[in-house]
Design a protein around this motif. Structure first.
Motif, PDB file in Angstrom:
ATOM      1  N   ARG A   1      26.804  -0.527  39.924  1.00 10.60           N
ATOM      2  CA  ARG A   1      26.998   1.211  39.357  1.00 10.60           C
ATOM      3  C   ARG A   1      26.807   1.242  38.169  1.00 10.60           C
ATOM      4  O   ARG A   1      25.660   2.093  37.417  1.00 10.60           O
ATOM      5  CB  ARG A   1      28.459   2.300  39.744  1.00 10.60           C
TER       6      ARG A   1
ATOM      7  N   ARG B   1      20.766   2.473  36.248  1.00 16.01           N
ATOM      8  CA  ARG B   1      20.190   2.153  37.187  1.00 16.01           C
ATOM      9  C   ARG B   1      19.628   1.409  37.679  1.00 16.01           C
ATOM     10  O   ARG B   1      18.813   0.733  38.889  1.00 16.01           O
ATOM     11  CB  ARG B   1      18.191   2.400  36.520  1.00 16.01           C
TER      12      ARG B   1
ATOM     13  N   ILE C   1      14.385   4.766  49.019  1.00 17.27           N
ATOM     14  CA  ILE C   1      15.016   4.265  47.539  1.00 17.27           C
ATOM     15  C   ILE C   1      13.816   3.841  46.718  1.00 17.27           C
ATOM     16  O   ILE C   1      12.782   3.342  46.977  1.00 17.27           O
ATOM     17  CB  ILE C   1      16.469   3.776  46.968  1.00 17.27           C
ATOM     18  N   THR C   2      12.940   4.930  46.018  1.00 13.98           N
ATOM     19  CA  THR C   2      11.873   4.935  45.055  1.00 13.98           C
ATOM     20  C   THR C   2      12.274   4.012  43.486  1.00 13.98           C
ATOM     21  O   THR C   2      13.840   4.164  42.995  1.00 13.98           O
ATOM     22  CB  THR C   2      11.484   6.045  44.308  1.00 13.98           C
ATOM     23  N   TRP C   3      11.395   3.016  42.928  1.00 11.94           N
ATOM     24  CA  TRP C   3      11.432   2.307  41.959  1.00 11.94           C
ATOM     25  C   TRP C   3      10.781   1.867  41.346  1.00 11.94           C
ATOM     26  O   TRP C   3       9.452   2.880  41.444  1.00 11.94           O
ATOM     27  CB  TRP C   3      12.496   1.397  42.366  1.00 11.94           C
ATOM     28  N   HIS C   4      10.744   0.945  40.127  1.00 14.64           N
ATOM     29  CA  HIS C   4       9.533   1.481  39.307  1.00 14.64           C
ATOM     30  C   HIS C   4       9.580  -0.884  38.308  1.00 14.64           C
ATOM     31  O   HIS C   4      10.949  -0.748  38.334  1.00 14.64           O
ATOM     32  CB  HIS C   4       9.399   2.357  38.685  1.00 14.64           C
TER      33      HIS C   4
ATOM     34  N   CYS D   1      15.703   0.803  39.966  1.00 16.83           N
ATOM     35  CA  CYS D   1      15.768   2.076  40.300  1.00 16.83           C
ATOM     36  C   CYS D   1      15.180   3.617  39.823  1.00 16.83           C
ATOM     37  O   CYS D   1      15.178   3.678  38.762  1.00 16.83           O
ATOM     38  CB  CYS D   1      17.528   2.824  41.461  1.00 16.83           C
ATOM     39  N   ASP D   2      14.536   4.457  40.490  1.00 15.98           N
ATOM     40  CA  ASP D   2      13.385   6.174  40.030  1.00 15.98           C
ATOM     41  C   ASP D   2      15.013   7.028  39.777  1.00 15.98           C
ATOM     42  O   ASP D   2      15.676   7.291  38.252  1.00 15.98           O
ATOM     43  CB  ASP D   2      12.938   6.320  40.498  1.00 15.98           C
ATOM     44  N   ILE D   3      15.696   6.986  40.161  1.00 12.66           N
ATOM     45  CA  ILE D   3      17.069   7.710  40.048  1.00 12.66           C
ATOM     46  C   ILE D   3      18.246   7.576  39.552  1.00 12.66           C
ATOM     47  O   ILE D   3      18.597   7.681  38.855  1.00 12.66           O
ATOM     48  CB  ILE D   3      17.530   8.779  41.086  1.00 12.66           C
ATOM     49  N   SER D   4      19.059   6.509  40.278  1.00 17.40           N
ATOM     50  CA  SER D   4      19.896   6.192  40.063  1.00 17.40           C
ATOM     51  C   SER D   4      20.685   5.030  40.450  1.00 17.40           C
ATOM     52  O   SER D   4      20.537   4.662  42.134  1.00 17.40           O
ATOM     53  CB  SER D   4      21.771   7.030  40.433  1.00 17.40           C
TER      54      SER D   4
ATOM     55  N   LYS E   1      23.760   4.454  41.780  1.00 14.54           N
ATOM     56  CA  LYS E   1      24.432   4.774  42.582  1.00 14.54           C
ATOM     57  C   LYS E   1      23.474   4.948  44.119  1.00 14.54           C
ATOM     58  O   LYS E   1      24.113   4.692  45.417  1.00 14.54           O
ATOM     59  CB  LYS E   1      25.050   5.983  42.280  1.00 14.54           C
ATOM     60  N   GLN E   2      22.779   4.465  44.269  1.00 14.30           N
ATOM     61  CA  GLN E   2      22.082   5.027  45.584  1.00 14.30           C
ATOM     62  C   GLN E   2      22.101   3.093  46.620  1.00 14.30           C
ATOM     63  O   GLN E   2      22.195   3.488  47.604  1.00 14.30           O
ATOM     64  CB  GLN E   2      20.211   5.194  45.684  1.00 14.30           C
TER      65      GLN E   2
END
Length: 394
Positions: free
Chosen positions: A39, A45, A87-90, A99-102, A104-105
């Motif tokens: 986390r 991320r 889960i989107t990533w970069h 992770c693009d968002i968090s 926590k995903q």
């Protein structure tokens, strides 16, 4: 209660193993929530793997040990799992995937996989009195309310409780105590991927200043950012080098990694020779750093006063700036623990101990430490899958 497998530790390795081990699985952790290190990782991320993950990016007394697990469950396998869960990533830099968002995903994904497999998760709980039996293991489960202890038996026991890094997140080194109990050798441990400190606070005036750098410790060099701090040195290049540093030895900073400062200063001398040298040097290095260097080295005079030889000497000095750290910030801020369960005591294919059947050690507790940038998470996934597949086999 009897389980096919009991896993101590609900971190990255423990959750991954629980989700894939099959049979009845119990995961026990003294934390309030699973995956806490996941986390907080990567600035929230989660740098969950690295596209360039190879065994060469890991430190281990046996440099060949990690090859099997990493080859049998690769970064591409985990990326496929992440993709399958939407889960989107970069890619950030140097193959580091976030992770693009968090973060926590990632925790939610592993938790969902555990639920799908019917895993029992006991948080705020502990395992005590672990002992080997003729058919497996016997231990006592103590719940969060401190009520009546429950006897638990299992065919397999997986230790995924991590190392000593970041004790405020609950790290205890419990894995090493269990290893000692069962006669499993443990190599000396120390903080890894950790900032350097200096007792004289020499860099406090320029704390927060960052530069691209080439940092060398021992025979290993890393090219990444360097950050000056109130206590010493940090930044990716420093964290990387710290894992190869021995206490009392020098490190070398090259704050001119592009190696073109001499050419640029000579060109400037033709046009701006009457300007103060430090003014012109500040075109290439942060002004606060130039002021600090002026207190360390003779940077007086106008640029025109500087001969080629004097310019060369300064560039050589800044490309080979040696110093000896007092120490590191230790486990308090270390991202990983170097050393751990001796890999000579484990099967490289399954993570099972060679002397105690059905006892496994995975993740950070093992003497396998990766570089900064997602490598240690990949070791968690790979070592967890090695154990899970062995447990799940017919």
């Amino acid at each position: 209660m009897h389980y096919t497998t009991v896993i101590l530790g609900a971190g990255a390795a423990g959750m991954m193993c629980a989700a894939h081990a099959g049979g009845s699985v119990l995961v026990v952790d003294h934390a309030k929530a699973p995956g806490e290190k996941i986390r907080i990782s990567g600035g929230g991320r989660c740098n969950f793997t690295n596209m360039h993950c190879t065994p060469d990016a890991f430190i281990c007394a046996n440099p060949h040990f990690a090859k099997s697990a990493l080859a049998r469950y690769t970064q591409w396998d985990f990326i496929e799992l992440v993709d399958a869960h939407g889960i989107t990533w970069h890619e950030k830099t140097l193959g580091q995937l976030f992770c693009d968002i968090s973060a926590k995903q990632i925790v939610a994904m592993l938790h969902a996989l555990m639920q799908k497999s019917g895993v029992d998760l006991h948080l705020n709980s502990s395992l005590e009195g672990i002992e080997k039996t003729d058919i497996g293991f016997k231990m006592t489960l103590i719940g969060p309310d401190g009520g009546t202890p429950v006897t638990v038996t299992a065919d397999h026991l997986v230790i995924a409780s991590g190392g000593k890094s970041i004790p405020k997140m609950g790290a205890t080194g419990r894995a090493y105590d269990i290893a000692n109990q069962f006669g499993i050798p443990v190599t000396p441990t120390r903080a890894g991927l950790v900032p350097f400190t200096f007792t004289d606070a020499r860099f406090a005036p320029i704390s927060g200043t960052a530069v691209p750098a080439r940092v060398t410790a021992g025979d290993t060099t890393f090219d990444e950012a360097l950050l000056f701090t109130h206590r010493g040195l940090s930044g990716p290049a420093i964290l990387q080098a710290s894992s190869y540093w021995d206490e009392g030895t020098e490190i070398t900073l090259n704050i001119l990694p592009s190696n073109d400062l001499l050419v640029k200063l000579r060109e400037q001398r033709q046009i701006y020779g009457r300007r103060n040298f430090t003014t012109e040097l500040a075109q290439h290095l942060p002004g606060r750093l130039v002021d600090h260097l002026a207190n360390q080295f003779d940077l007086t005079g106008n640029l025109a006063d500087w001969s080629d030889a004097r310019l060369q000497t300064l560039c050589d000095t800044l490309s080979n700036w040696t110093m000896t750290p007092t120490g590191t910030e230790g486990y308090r801020t270390a991202e990983v623990t170097l050393g751990g369960i001796d890999t000579n005591a484990l099967s490289s294919k399954t993570m099972e101990t060679k002397t105690i059947p059905r006892l496994y050690f995975i993740g950070e507790s093992v003497d396998v430490t990766g570089w900064l940038g997602g490598y240690n998470f990949q070791w968690a996934w790979s070592s967890a899958m090695a154990a899970a597949r062995d447990i799940a086999k017919p």
